[in-house]
Scaffold this motif. Structure first.
Motif, mmCIF file in Angstrom:
data_model
loop_
_atom_site.group_PDB
_atom_site.id
_atom_site.type_symbol
_atom_site.label_atom_id
_atom_site.label_comp_id
_atom_site.label_asym_id
_atom_site.label_seq_id
_atom_site.Cartn_x
_atom_site.Cartn_y
_atom_site.Cartn_z
ATOM 1 N N SER A 184 0.843 -1.340 -0.333
ATOM 2 C CA SER A 184 -0.240 0.210 -0.017
ATOM 3 C C SER A 184 0.844 1.457 -0.216
ATOM 4 N N ALA A 185 0.860 2.512 -0.247
ATOM 5 C CA ALA A 185 1.190 3.555 0.081
ATOM 6 C C ALA A 185 0.663 4.081 1.373
ATOM 7 N N LYS A 227 -2.558 9.862 5.408
ATOM 8 C CA LYS A 227 -2.007 9.153 4.722
ATOM 9 C C LYS A 227 -1.849 9.565 3.188
ATOM 10 N N THR A 259 -2.334 8.396 -0.045
ATOM 11 C CA THR A 259 -3.388 8.205 -0.573
ATOM 12 C C THR A 259 -4.296 9.419 -0.446
ATOM 13 N N GLU A 296 0.948 3.567 -3.960
ATOM 14 C CA GLU A 296 1.499 2.642 -3.816
ATOM 15 C C GLU A 296 2.614 2.353 -5.450
ATOM 16 N N PHE A 341 -3.872 -1.831 -5.419
ATOM 17 C CA PHE A 341 -4.365 -0.777 -5.498
ATOM 18 C C PHE A 341 -5.376 -0.205 -6.685
ATOM 19 N N ARG A 364 -10.891 2.376 -2.514
ATOM 20 C CA ARG A 364 -10.340 2.437 -1.425
ATOM 21 C C ARG A 364 -9.702 1.181 -0.257
ATOM 22 N N GLY A 365 -8.406 0.916 -0.328
ATOM 23 C CA GLY A 365 -8.869 0.417 0.449
ATOM 24 C C GLY A 365 -8.544 -0.972 -0.519
ATOM 25 N N GLY A 366 -8.488 -1.181 -1.330
ATOM 26 C CA GLY A 366 -8.047 -1.884 -2.712
ATOM 27 C C GLY A 366 -6.658 -3.009 -3.076
ATOM 28 N N SER A 367 -5.327 -1.968 -1.966
ATOM 29 C CA SER A 367 -4.335 -2.713 -2.336
ATOM 30 C C SER A 367 -4.786 -4.754 -1.954
ATOM 31 N N ASP A 368 -4.894 -4.350 -0.265
ATOM 32 C CA ASP A 368 -6.281 -5.880 -0.570
ATOM 33 C C ASP A 368 -6.504 -6.867 -1.699
HETATM 34 N N1 ASP Z 1 -3.867 3.720 -0.350
HETATM 35 C C1 ASP Z 1 -4.987 3.179 -0.499
HETATM 36 C C2 ASP Z 1 -5.807 3.423 0.389
HETATM 37 O O1 ASP Z 1 -5.493 4.410 1.265
HETATM 38 C C3 ASP Z 1 -5.506 1.480 -1.333
HETATM 39 C C4 ASP Z 1 -5.061 0.423 -0.059
HETATM 40 O O2 ASP Z 1 -4.036 1.197 0.642
HETATM 41 O O3 ASP Z 1 -4.988 -0.562 -0.062
HETATM 42 O O4 ASP Z 1 -7.063 3.141 -0.444
#
Ligand code: ASP
Length: 440
Positions: free
Chosen positions: A38-39, A49, A51, A116, A171, A185-189
């Protein structure tokens, strides 16, 4: 050799010290060969953050026509990380490229993805792994939807060719024309999960800043227990109701090969964490795996004698809601009554409009819309095997003097959803938690 995908979240990437911890974790196990990052996230509570800052840069650029100061703050953060790690990465060149791309009308998704991208470049240098840009592996269609099968073919072929460990930014991926597109958002998962499927790994480790999934929201229940194991389906149910550790869409790619996901804590690496699996593994599992809930629902209550004999009754009500673009969350029904639960924000100021349209469509004896409903899901495969779970749940709520306004047990027996007044929400969750976790 067995291979694992390991994904590290924003806190794990937040500064040089944490990145060193990440490197130790990766290098301590030779099977950790595919790394997704992730970033950089927050270094302390009031921090920002990367992002979010990148979205800000894009926003400022479009308001004022110029790259603002936030861009240089981001650059300074990366420079600090690189200096502290003593890396030989030409970060100034990278930032020049990004600046010029943004000035030449690159998209918002492009801007957001750079966090990222740069984290990946840095991580590859720290580990001495190969860097693979996510735009090479993760593919979107013309209409912006994720192209799972094409991605799987491309990523599989590329990962098979890898001679050593690889780092892939999370991401984002590429559109057919090469433009950048991000997940939500959170898409690195999700990226980690996609690569787990493509490389058919034995385990997807998702490293974050907590010990695992909690049985309950710690803001509501003091010190709730951790969940050792939960199934993909339990995770979907709990996430839908607001539990957030992992992006809920991460389940779809790994489901093809039943790859388990292990939630682990970068700051407590020896702890076993939570395992997310295709099927429950041990018989002695708890009755209830987790409890989650959400506020902000409304109940459209419709009553009509002999409703059950009226062909198309439910369909007509649903059509009304569909035409008004209101999505339905739950629909518990009786013989002459039907409740349709929707998010209150979807109704907004259209309450009387909805009432009128439903009345015109099905001519009910009575229709009423009430707000202030909170839903609580008590989730667990164990409930199907044990008798009396529902009665324990209801008894616990009645003992706590809570009025249940709605009950909906999913047909899978995986989930009992109850509706209570918003004011009773926290009290109800505590009562259920106490019944299933403290008393046994
Ligand atoms: N950096 C992105 C976010 O803050 C994606 C991630 O962290 O998964 O949503």
């Amino acid at each position: 050799m067995f291979t694992k995908v390991v994904k590290f979240g924003g806190t794990s990437m937040a500064n040089a010290e944490n990145i060193r911890k990440v490197a130790d974790i990766v290098l301590s196990d030779p099977s950790r060969r595919i790394v997704v990052v992730s970033a950089p996230g927050k270094r302390y509570k009031a921090d920002e953050k990367i992002t979010d800052m990148l979205y800000q840069v894009f926003h400022d650029l479009h308001l004022s026509g110029a790259i603002g100061k936030v861009f240089y703050q981001i650059e300074a953060r990366y420079k600090e990380i690189i200096a502290e790690l003593g890396l030989n990465v030409d970060i100034e060149r990278e930032f020049k490229k990004i600046k010029s791309a943004l000035e030449h009308n690159k998209s918002k998704d492009y801007a957001a993805s750079r966090g990222e991208y740069l984290a990946g470049v840095i991580m590859a240098a720290v580990l001495d792994f190969d860097f693979i840009d996510a735009s090479e592996l993760i593919k979107f269609r013309e209409d912006g939807t994720f192209d799972a099968e094409y991605t799987n073919d491309v990523a599989k072929a590329r990962l098979e060719k890898a001679k050593k460990g690889v780092v892939v930014p999370g991401f984002y991926g590429a559109m057919p024309d090469g433009g950048i597109r991000t997940f939500s958002r959170g898409g690195s998962d999700i990226t980690g999960s996609i690569l787990s499927r493509a490389a058919n790994v034995m385990l997807y480790e998702n490293w974050t800043d907590v010990d695992g999934f909690l049985t309950c929201d710690p803001k509501i229940v003091e010190n709730p227990r951790l969940i050792d194991e939960l199934t993909y389906r339990e995770l979907r149910e709990l996430s839908y109701m607001g539990a957030a550790v992992l992006h809920p869409d991460s389940i779809f790619p790994v489901r093809y090969n039943d790859i388990p996901i292990n939630i682990k804590n970068t700051f407590n690496p020896s702890y076993k964490g939570t395992m997310i699996v295709a099927r429950q593994s041990h018989k002695s599992a708890r009755t209830v795996t987790g409890i989650a809930g959400k506020k902000g629902f409304s109940n459209i209550f419709v009553e009509k004698s002999m409703m059950n004999n009226e062909l198309g009754f439910v369909r007509k009500i649903l059509s009304v809601l569909e035409n008004m673009n209101i999505s339905v969350e739950h629909m518990p029904s009786g013989i002459d009554t039907l409740s349709v639960i929707v998010e209150s924000t979807a109704l907004q100021d259209r309450v009387s409009q909805v009432k009128e349209a439903i009345s015109a469509a099905v001519n009910p004896d009575h229709i009423e819309i009430t707000n202030d409903l909170a839903l609580i899901a008590t989730v667990g495969h164990g409930m199907a095997k044990r008798k009396g779970t529902a009665s324990r749940l209801f008894a616990a709520l009645s003992k706590a003097d809570i009025n249940i306004k709605m009950i909906d047990q999913g047909s899978s027996e995986l989930n009992i959803i109850i509706g209570v007044e918003t004011a009773d929400f926290e009290k109800a969750i505590n009562a259920i938690y106490k019944e299933f976790y403290v008393h046994n």
